[in-house]
Scaffold this active site. Sequence first.
Site: not given
Ligand code: PGA
Length: 255
Positions: A13, A15, A98, A100, A170, A176, A216
């Site tokens: 992903n 982003k 997601h 976000e 998640e 992140g 992460s």
């Molecule tokens: P990350 O993001 O691996 O940077 O923690 C995962 C995601 O948001 O899908």
Amino acid sequence: MKKELRKAVIAGNWKMNKTPSEAKALIEEMKPLVADAKCDVVLCVPFIDIPAAVEAAKGSNIKIGAENIHFKASGAYTGEVSADMLKEAGVEYVVIGHSERRTYFGETDQTVNLRTLAALNAGFKAIVCVGETLEQRELGYTETLLKYQTKMALTNVTAEQLKNVIIAYEPVWAIGTGVTATADQADEGNGFVRAAIAESYGADVAETVTVQYGGSMNAKNADELVSKVNVDGGLIGGASLKAEDFSIIVKAASK
Ligand code: PGA
């Protein structure tokens, strides 16, 4: 638990990262590194990168996904992208809900459901994200929340359509942040998701649904995470922006 009933999927992903030319370069770098994967390999990229990504991935085992989809076919929805547009661009997967999107863009369980239905009706594979905040976890609501979000996202999704659904667990506190859930926490969270699917569709169907972990996941911890019985691959943010790290995660899921 029948892990062998479902295929692991490693999905990047990206982003809001990479321009079209950078997307092309990164995919060219990744292609040889993931060519012998035994799991499905997907890169979900910004809308504007999709044509370049589809072109770069042509002839390889990398599938391209979008990071969102609108639930209406067309119309006055400034800034949104429809199923037909994504279809014509060559997209096969769509990330929906997601955290976000939920946190910064007002995405709700209801709009997540509408977008999921739109994606499935158009024949995409939907990667639907669920996850608890740290506060919800500390209050002891993780199971309740994950089951609720999963069931809400899948409202009116038929058992036939469910074959094209991947759920990504998640934990919001792990995205992140560099804080990964322990392998046991990931396995437990994914188990709650699977239990919710079992409650709606039956245990046999639930055993066939791919449930990813995300938050992460990286080249160092992927091995342990994907070895868990309920973890069928991962949704990878930061580490999917580095070809070598991403390929190590793909290798971990190919065992
Ligand atoms: P990350 O993001 O691996 O940077 O923690 C995962 C995601 O948001 O899908």
